[in-house]
Design a protein around this motif. Structure first.
Motif, mmCIF file in Angstrom:
data_model
loop_
_atom_site.group_PDB
_atom_site.id
_atom_site.type_symbol
_atom_site.label_atom_id
_atom_site.label_comp_id
_atom_site.label_asym_id
_atom_site.label_seq_id
_atom_site.Cartn_x
_atom_site.Cartn_y
_atom_site.Cartn_z
ATOM 1 N N GLY A 75 1.118 -1.122 0.019
ATOM 2 C CA GLY A 75 -0.211 0.103 0.016
ATOM 3 C C GLY A 75 0.932 1.169 -0.018
ATOM 4 N N ASP A 76 0.363 2.056 0.536
ATOM 5 C CA ASP A 76 1.435 3.209 0.962
ATOM 6 C C ASP A 76 2.545 3.473 2.181
ATOM 7 O OD1 ASP A 76 -0.139 4.890 -1.153
ATOM 8 O OD2 ASP A 76 -1.935 5.195 0.405
ATOM 9 N N ILE A 77 2.989 1.906 2.127
ATOM 10 C CA ILE A 77 4.081 1.990 3.696
ATOM 11 C C ILE A 77 5.032 1.184 2.850
ATOM 12 C CG2 ILE A 77 4.733 0.705 5.336
ATOM 13 C CD1 ILE A 77 1.954 -0.086 6.032
ATOM 14 N N TRP A 78 6.278 2.166 2.435
ATOM 15 C CA TRP A 78 7.722 2.456 2.003
ATOM 16 C C TRP A 78 8.611 1.858 2.901
ATOM 17 C CZ3 TRP A 78 8.607 2.815 -3.311
ATOM 18 C CH2 TRP A 78 7.498 3.180 -3.493
ATOM 19 N N GLU A 79 10.099 0.860 2.775
ATOM 20 C CA GLU A 79 10.882 1.078 3.240
ATOM 21 C C GLU A 79 11.910 2.675 2.749
ATOM 22 O OE1 GLU A 79 15.041 -2.072 4.042
ATOM 23 O OE2 GLU A 79 13.985 -1.751 3.400
ATOM 24 N N SER A 80 12.506 3.429 3.532
ATOM 25 C CA SER A 80 13.327 4.380 3.526
ATOM 26 C C SER A 80 14.695 4.585 3.875
ATOM 27 C CB SER A 80 12.620 5.344 3.161
ATOM 28 O OG SER A 80 10.927 5.913 2.754
ATOM 29 N N ILE A 81 15.795 4.864 3.523
ATOM 30 C CA ILE A 81 16.599 5.442 3.889
ATOM 31 C C ILE A 81 16.313 6.811 4.529
ATOM 32 C CG2 ILE A 81 19.217 6.230 3.593
ATOM 33 C CD1 ILE A 81 19.481 4.244 1.581
ATOM 34 N N VAL A 82 17.017 7.204 5.191
ATOM 35 C CA VAL A 82 16.113 8.615 6.220
ATOM 36 C C VAL A 82 17.492 9.209 6.573
ATOM 37 C CG1 VAL A 82 13.858 8.110 6.940
ATOM 38 C CG2 VAL A 82 15.739 8.074 8.861
ATOM 39 N N ARG A 83 18.062 10.370 6.739
ATOM 40 C CA ARG A 83 18.218 11.125 7.166
ATOM 41 C C ARG A 83 17.786 12.621 7.521
ATOM 42 N NH1 ARG A 83 21.349 10.441 2.104
ATOM 43 N NH2 ARG A 83 23.278 8.376 1.771
ATOM 44 N N PRO A 84 18.276 13.559 9.209
ATOM 45 C CA PRO A 84 19.452 12.050 9.501
ATOM 46 C C PRO A 84 19.032 11.324 10.513
ATOM 47 C CG PRO A 84 18.779 15.065 10.515
ATOM 48 C CD PRO A 84 18.165 14.628 9.199
ATOM 49 N N GLY A 85 19.468 10.603 10.145
ATOM 50 C CA GLY A 85 18.488 8.882 11.187
ATOM 51 C C GLY A 85 18.376 9.427 12.782
ATOM 52 N N ASN A 86 19.491 9.951 13.509
ATOM 53 C CA ASN A 86 19.520 9.801 14.648
ATOM 54 C C ASN A 86 18.539 10.327 15.114
ATOM 55 O OD1 ASN A 86 20.541 12.174 13.998
ATOM 56 N ND2 ASN A 86 21.908 12.733 15.535
ATOM 57 N N LYS A 87 17.390 11.527 14.212
ATOM 58 C CA LYS A 87 16.510 12.570 15.185
ATOM 59 C C LYS A 87 15.168 12.037 13.964
ATOM 60 C CE LYS A 87 19.065 15.148 15.837
ATOM 61 N NZ LYS A 87 19.243 16.473 17.153
ATOM 62 N N LEU A 88 15.705 10.974 13.475
ATOM 63 C CA LEU A 88 13.761 10.486 12.510
ATOM 64 C C LEU A 88 13.832 9.149 13.708
ATOM 65 C CD1 LEU A 88 14.517 11.648 9.078
ATOM 66 C CD2 LEU A 88 12.552 12.108 10.357
ATOM 67 N N HIS A 89 13.175 9.216 14.669
ATOM 68 C CA HIS A 89 12.784 8.001 15.467
ATOM 69 C C HIS A 89 11.180 7.993 15.083
ATOM 70 C CE1 HIS A 89 15.621 9.074 18.267
ATOM 71 N NE2 HIS A 89 15.093 10.533 17.876
ATOM 72 N N VAL A 90 11.268 6.277 15.854
ATOM 73 C CA VAL A 90 9.139 6.081 15.520
ATOM 74 C C VAL A 90 8.036 7.129 15.775
ATOM 75 C CG1 VAL A 90 7.682 4.534 16.904
ATOM 76 C CG2 VAL A 90 10.134 3.604 15.247
ATOM 77 N N GLY A 91 7.306 7.815 15.093
ATOM 78 C CA GLY A 91 6.069 7.983 15.138
ATOM 79 C C GLY A 91 6.271 9.616 15.164
ATOM 80 N N THR A 92 7.657 9.642 14.262
ATOM 81 C CA THR A 92 8.017 11.054 14.545
ATOM 82 C C THR A 92 7.055 11.870 12.455
ATOM 83 O OG1 THR A 92 10.567 11.080 14.604
ATOM 84 C CG2 THR A 92 9.545 12.911 12.918
ATOM 85 N N LYS A 93 6.763 12.477 12.185
ATOM 86 C CA LYS A 93 5.577 13.227 10.957
ATOM 87 C C LYS A 93 6.832 14.623 10.846
ATOM 88 C CE LYS A 93 1.483 12.034 13.045
ATOM 89 N NZ LYS A 93 0.178 12.017 14.672
ATOM 90 N N VAL A 94 6.135 13.932 9.372
ATOM 91 C CA VAL A 94 6.987 15.019 8.306
ATOM 92 C C VAL A 94 6.136 15.372 7.134
ATOM 93 C CG1 VAL A 94 9.260 14.901 6.673
ATOM 94 C CG2 VAL A 94 9.196 13.549 8.884
ATOM 95 N N ILE A 95 6.689 16.601 6.714
ATOM 96 C CA ILE A 95 5.491 17.544 5.389
ATOM 97 C C ILE A 95 6.800 17.291 4.857
ATOM 98 C CG2 ILE A 95 4.848 19.228 4.765
ATOM 99 C CD1 ILE A 95 3.282 18.973 8.139
#
Length: 340
Positions: free
Chosen positions: A88-108
């Motif tokens: 569906g709309d669930i993707w595996e992603s590489i994120v930067r900065p990784g140490n700032k993006l925890h479970v529950g973090t929302k991004v626009i």
């Protein structure tokens, strides 16, 4: 076998930063395994080495503009690289900065065109991300995303289509199957007119294709998995070619990996959908593949190991040394090799 055995010296100026104006004007190094010869040609000369009844197998995946830039609710800037669509709309992603993006973090992203929430931290540090939006996901990506060029390309791509093959069809790749970038519609038409079959496979290339081998011993490396599928009409073309005693020639290592994943011991293939983590290095016995069109690969990479498995390590390393001497262009936007 040591990974260091697959090293070679490459001057940085030979790493192609931009595609040539004309796709089929790139250079072509032809390796004849039987005679152990090396020839220097133009890519459009490939037709001279293809025989009626042969079958070219190409990967018709399409690269998505998978690099997106956004902001957290705090206003901090973040970067996502979409790797693969889990469901569906669930993707595996590489994120930067990784140490700032925890479970529950929302991004626009794109002033609210696209929103994301981190669901899970996956093995290796990638994130499981759920996206929400109004409209069609791929159309939004086309508006706000950038092509995920490999890390060794530092120049901006002026035309996104130049990082797609002319036959790209099914969206889902984070990188182009670059051996196919040399073909033009005109060249493909000439190839078909000569009586050469063209079959398609679809393998969505993951960014793992650029990951370096960190182990000291070749055998200890773990390959990343990539999603693929092959349709019956293409299976029929490949099997007819094998039965007629003609050659199956893969356009690129991704097509090669699909063929070798699905082939039985007689080289026959069947309609399949699945994930492949096949790892091909010297000592591997090819079941289906008779020839390979490919680009020049990074030192100590799994792709360099794959071509060494097909042609022999010493022969390949000699050819790479000559390619450096003759100033061939290397990697994704570089020149091509045909191993026959």
């Amino acid at each position: 076998m040591k990974v260091s055995e697959f090293n070679y010296d490459l001057p940085e100026e030979l790493i192609a930063q931009t595609p040539l104006e004309k796709r089929d004007e790139s250079r072509l190094m032809v390796l004849n395994r039987k005679n152990q010869t090396i020839e220097h040609k133009k890519f459009k000369d490939i037709i001279e080495y293809l025989n009626p009844g042969d079958c070219l197998v190409r990967n018709n995946t399409k690269v998505i503009p998978a690099r997106i830039y956004g902001k957290k609710e705090t206003g901090a800037h973040v970067e996502f690289l979409l790797l693969n669509n889990i469901e569906g709309d669930i993707w595996e992603s590489i994120v930067r900065p990784g140490n700032k993006l925890h479970v529950g973090t929302k991004v626009i992203f794109g002033d609210g065109l696209l929103k994301a929430e981190i669901l899970e931290i996956m093995p290796g540090g990638t994130r499981k991300v759920k996206f929400t939006y109004d409209g069609i996901f791929n159309e939004i990506l086309d508006q706000i995303g950038l092509m995920p060029l490999p890390p060794y390309i530092h120049e901006e791509l002026k035309d996104n289509d130049r990082y797609q093959t002319v036959y790209a069809k099914y969206e889902g790749s984070a990188a182009a199957p670059t051996a196919g970038l040399h073909f033009t519609p005109e060249l493909l038409k000439k190839i078909e007119e000569k009586g050469i079959k063209i079959a398609n496979v679809t393998l969505h290339v993951g960014i793992g294709t650029f990951r370096p081998v960190k182990e000291e011993n070749v055998e200890e490396h773990q390959m990343h998995k990539e999603r693929f599928y092959v349709k019956q009409e293409d299976v029929d073309k490949i099997n007819e070619t094998k039965k007629a005693g003609k050659r199956v020639i893969a356009v690129g290592t991704t097509s090669c990996r699909v063929l070798e994943t699905i082939a039985d011991r007689n080289g026959m293939v069947k309609e399949t959908e699945g994930d492949t983590g096949i790892y091909i290095y010297p000592g591997y016995k090819f079941k289906c593949l008779d020839g390979l069109i490919t680009n020049f690969h990074l030192p100590q990479s799994t792709l360099l190991m794959l071509v060494s498995a097909l042609a022999g390590k010493d022969y390949i390393m000699k050819a790479y040394k000559e390619a450096v001497k003759e100033k061939y262009r290397f990697f994704s936007f570089g020149d091509a090799m045909f191993i026959e």
